[in-house]
Design an enzyme around this catalytic site. Structure first.
Site, PDB file in Angstrom:
ATOM      1  N   LYS A  27       0.826  -1.215   0.000  1.00 16.87           N
ATOM      2  CA  LYS A  27       0.000   0.000   0.000  1.00 16.87           C
ATOM      3  C   LYS A  27       0.857   1.261   0.000  1.00 16.87           C
ATOM      4  O   LYS A  27       0.550   2.212  -0.691  1.00 16.87           O
ATOM      5  CB  LYS A  27      -0.862   0.066   1.274  1.00 16.87           C
ATOM      6  CG  LYS A  27      -2.048  -0.830   1.290  1.00 16.87           C
ATOM      7  CD  LYS A  27      -3.023  -0.412   2.381  1.00 16.87           C
ATOM      8  CE  LYS A  27      -2.417  -0.321   3.766  1.00 16.87           C
ATOM      9  NZ  LYS A  27      -2.100  -1.598   4.405  1.00 16.87           N
TER      10      LYS A  27
ATOM     11  N   ARG B  94      -0.093  -8.059  13.657  1.00 17.31           N
ATOM     12  CA  ARG B  94      -0.687  -7.152  12.659  1.00 17.31           C
ATOM     13  C   ARG B  94      -1.649  -7.887  11.729  1.00 17.31           C
ATOM     14  O   ARG B  94      -2.699  -7.365  11.372  1.00 17.31           O
ATOM     15  CB  ARG B  94       0.409  -6.491  11.832  1.00 17.31           C
ATOM     16  CG  ARG B  94       1.050  -5.330  12.553  1.00 17.31           C
ATOM     17  CD  ARG B  94       2.406  -5.000  11.980  1.00 17.31           C
ATOM     18  NE  ARG B  94       2.345  -4.351  10.684  1.00 17.31           N
ATOM     19  CZ  ARG B  94       3.361  -4.340   9.824  1.00 17.31           C
ATOM     20  NH1 ARG B  94       4.482  -4.965  10.109  1.00 17.31           N
ATOM     21  NH2 ARG B  94       3.250  -3.711   8.679  1.00 17.31           N
TER      22      ARG B  94
ATOM     23  N   ARG C  70      11.781  -1.973  10.641  1.00 17.27           N
ATOM     24  CA  ARG C  70      10.766  -1.432  11.542  1.00 17.27           C
ATOM     25  C   ARG C  70      10.485  -2.435  12.648  1.00 17.27           C
ATOM     26  O   ARG C  70      10.404  -3.631  12.390  1.00 17.27           O
ATOM     27  CB  ARG C  70       9.465  -1.180  10.771  1.00 17.27           C
ATOM     28  CG  ARG C  70       9.449   0.118  10.030  1.00 17.27           C
ATOM     29  CD  ARG C  70       8.290   0.231   9.049  1.00 17.27           C
ATOM     30  NE  ARG C  70       6.990  -0.223   9.538  1.00 17.27           N
ATOM     31  CZ  ARG C  70       5.849  -0.106   8.853  1.00 17.27           C
ATOM     32  NH1 ARG C  70       5.856   0.466   7.653  1.00 17.27           N
ATOM     33  NH2 ARG C  70       4.717  -0.554   9.336  1.00 17.27           N
TER      34      ARG C  70
ATOM     35  N   ARG D  50      -9.431   1.835   9.427  1.00 13.37           N
ATOM     36  CA  ARG D  50      -8.997   0.465   9.620  1.00 13.37           C
ATOM     37  C   ARG D  50     -10.021  -0.342  10.392  1.00 13.37           C
ATOM     38  O   ARG D  50      -9.827  -1.526  10.599  1.00 13.37           O
ATOM     39  CB  ARG D  50      -7.699   0.476  10.423  1.00 13.37           C
ATOM     40  CG  ARG D  50      -6.471  -0.016   9.680  1.00 13.37           C
ATOM     41  CD  ARG D  50      -5.408  -0.178  10.744  1.00 13.37           C
ATOM     42  NE  ARG D  50      -4.144  -0.692  10.306  1.00 13.37           N
ATOM     43  CZ  ARG D  50      -3.227  -0.042   9.615  1.00 13.37           C
ATOM     44  NH1 ARG D  50      -3.472   1.149   9.158  1.00 13.37           N
ATOM     45  NH2 ARG D  50      -2.065  -0.601   9.371  1.00 13.37           N
TER      46      ARG D  50
ATOM     47  N   ARG E 215      11.599  -6.358   4.524  1.00 13.46           N
ATOM     48  CA  ARG E 215      11.537  -4.917   4.270  1.00 13.46           C
ATOM     49  C   ARG E 215      12.546  -4.162   5.122  1.00 13.46           C
ATOM     50  O   ARG E 215      12.729  -4.436   6.297  1.00 13.46           O
ATOM     51  CB  ARG E 215      10.127  -4.422   4.580  1.00 13.46           C
ATOM     52  CG  ARG E 215       9.966  -2.925   4.418  1.00 13.46           C
ATOM     53  CD  ARG E 215       8.552  -2.554   4.179  1.00 13.46           C
ATOM     54  NE  ARG E 215       7.736  -2.706   5.374  1.00 13.46           N
ATOM     55  CZ  ARG E 215       6.432  -2.410   5.403  1.00 13.46           C
ATOM     56  NH1 ARG E 215       5.829  -2.002   4.304  1.00 13.46           N
ATOM     57  NH2 ARG E 215       5.749  -2.545   6.511  1.00 13.46           N
TER      58      ARG E 215
HETATM   59  P1  ADP Z   1       1.179  -1.320   7.658  1.00 19.98           P
HETATM   60  O1  ADP Z   1       2.608  -1.198   7.361  1.00 19.98           O
HETATM   61  O2  ADP Z   1       0.852  -2.437   8.590  1.00 19.98           O
HETATM   62  O3  ADP Z   1       0.278  -1.204   6.483  1.00 19.98           O
HETATM   63  P2  ADP Z   1       0.746   1.376   8.672  1.00 19.98           P
HETATM   64  O4  ADP Z   1       2.026   1.946   8.253  1.00 19.98           O
HETATM   65  O5  ADP Z   1      -0.495   1.869   8.033  1.00 19.98           O
HETATM   66  O6  ADP Z   1       0.786  -0.187   8.652  1.00 19.98           O
HETATM   67  O7  ADP Z   1       0.552   1.539  10.256  1.00 19.98           O
HETATM   68  C1  ADP Z   1       1.505   1.047  11.167  1.00 19.98           C
HETATM   69  C2  ADP Z   1       0.878   0.862  12.533  1.00 19.98           C
HETATM   70  O8  ADP Z   1       0.275   2.081  12.971  1.00 19.98           O
HETATM   71  C3  ADP Z   1      -0.251  -0.158  12.602  1.00 19.98           C
HETATM   72  O9  ADP Z   1       0.233  -1.463  12.788  1.00 19.98           O
HETATM   73  C4  ADP Z   1      -1.047   0.347  13.809  1.00 19.98           C
HETATM   74  O10 ADP Z   1      -0.409   0.024  15.009  1.00 19.98           O
HETATM   75  C5  ADP Z   1      -0.946   1.839  13.646  1.00 19.98           C
HETATM   76  N1  ADP Z   1      -2.059   2.395  12.835  1.00 19.98           N
HETATM   77  C6  ADP Z   1      -1.947   3.068  11.664  1.00 19.98           C
HETATM   78  N2  ADP Z   1      -3.152   3.471  11.217  1.00 19.98           N
HETATM   79  C7  ADP Z   1      -4.061   3.030  12.122  1.00 19.98           C
HETATM   80  C8  ADP Z   1      -5.472   3.119  12.219  1.00 19.98           C
HETATM   81  N3  ADP Z   1      -6.207   3.743  11.264  1.00 19.98           N
HETATM   82  N4  ADP Z   1      -6.079   2.535  13.277  1.00 19.98           N
HETATM   83  C9  ADP Z   1      -5.372   1.914  14.233  1.00 19.98           C
HETATM   84  N5  ADP Z   1      -4.036   1.795  14.202  1.00 19.98           N
HETATM   85  C10 ADP Z   1      -3.369   2.339  13.159  1.00 19.98           C
END
Ligand code: ADP
Ligand code: ZN
Length: 267
Positions: free
Chosen positions: A41, A203, A192, A120, A159
């Site tokens: 994404k 996750r 990360r 989310r 990653r």
């Molecule tokens: P990923 O790499 O898992 O797609 P993101 O970069 O979007 O994740 O987000 C990283 C972390 O930030 C998530 O695992 C969560 O802990 C938190 N997070 C981000 N956006 C949200 C949201 N809309 N609701 C709840 N937690 C979120």
């Protein structure tokens, strides 16, 4: 066309200004990116925003920016969010919603927006619906990226991220020219915390329980677009674009400040 927006107003709220230049006559998009962690994404978000001129509104990026800032500059809401994020857990809805509401004006960005990682949960989606209505804005589409689970895990575990410019690499699929060094800015790449194996499992579970139901939610509202991720980001982008372009064209050449009606008729 390539628009690089520093997103200061999104990342730090307050009165920071958005660097998106004045709207040029073109179609203005307002999609959401869905899809499990690791489907790419973030990469697609960057491509879409650079080429379509939308403002990249990623909630994950807000939390990562907060992590880099000093403890004293963090609001209590952000400090709490980081505790959840570190474990791979979802941040509680009320916290996320407070943070998004503080940045509400980013939704009115004249370049349009691309929501990445938000909403989310169903509660977040309901709240977003109200925010958009309040701002007389409509979504164009909700893009769901599909990728088999084993590929997702391989992607996340390999990653590596640049702490300075946020460019991501992959140990086998997209290695940097020099080991552990960012090609773009020379930053020292790191993994990360939430890309560590235990956090990946948490996750994925959070995604299944909370986010997957959004697929049905938006399908019922006739907004869902499904894109199978391809071998290269460029190919995936082209598939996404092709689908976006088949959407009924909203009257979007005007400046976003006029809130042109956009999106599909309610289904
Ligand atoms: P990923 O790499 O898992 O797609 P993101 O970069 O979007 O994740 O987000 C990283 C972390 O930030 C998530 O695992 C969560 O802990 C938190 N997070 C981000 N956006 C949200 C949201 N809309 N609701 C709840 N937690 C979120
Ligand atoms: Zn870098």
């Amino acid at each position: 066309m390539s628009v690089k927006n520093d997103r200061a107003s999104w990342l730090h709220a307050g009165d920071a200004r958005c660097s998106i230049p004045p709207a040029v006559p073109r179609k203005i998009y307002r999609p959401i990116l869905l899809g499990a962690p690791g489907v790419g994404k973030g990469t697609q978000g960057d491509l879409i925003c650079a080429r379509l001129g939308t403002c990249h509104l990623s909630t994950g990026d807000i939390f990562r920016a907060a992590k880099c800032s000093g403890e004293r500059e963090r609001s209590p809401a952000l400090a709490l969010a980081l505790v959840f994020m570190r474990h791979g857990d979802l941040v509680p809805d009320t916290t996320v919603l407070n943070i998004v509401r503080e940045r509400e004006r980013c939704l009115r960005c004249r370049g349009g927006f691309l929501l990445d990682g938000f909403p989310r949960t169903i509660a977040q989606a309901d709240a977003l619906g109200i925010l958009l209505e309040h701002n007389k804005l409509k979504l164009d589409a909700v893009i769901d990226y599909e990728l088999p689970l084993e590929k997702i895990i391989a992607r996340l575990a390999g990653r590596r991220t640049c702490p300075d410019c946020k460019t991501t690499f992959h140990v086998t699929d997209r290695p940097p020219r020099e080991e552990n060094i960012c090609d773009e800015c020379g930053g020292k790449l790191f993994q990360r915390e939430d890309d560590q194996p235990e956090a990946i499992l948490i996750r994925m579970a959070a995604y299944k329980a909370s986010t997957q139901p959004l697929i049905e939610y938006y399908r019922r509202r006739n907004l869902l677009i499904t894109v199978a991720t391809a071998d290269t980001p460029e190919e995936t982008y082209q598939r996404t674009l092709a689908q976006l372009q088949t959407l009924p064209s909203p009257a979007t050449t005007a400046a976003a400040s006029q809130f042109p009606p956009s999106g599909r008729p309610p289904g």
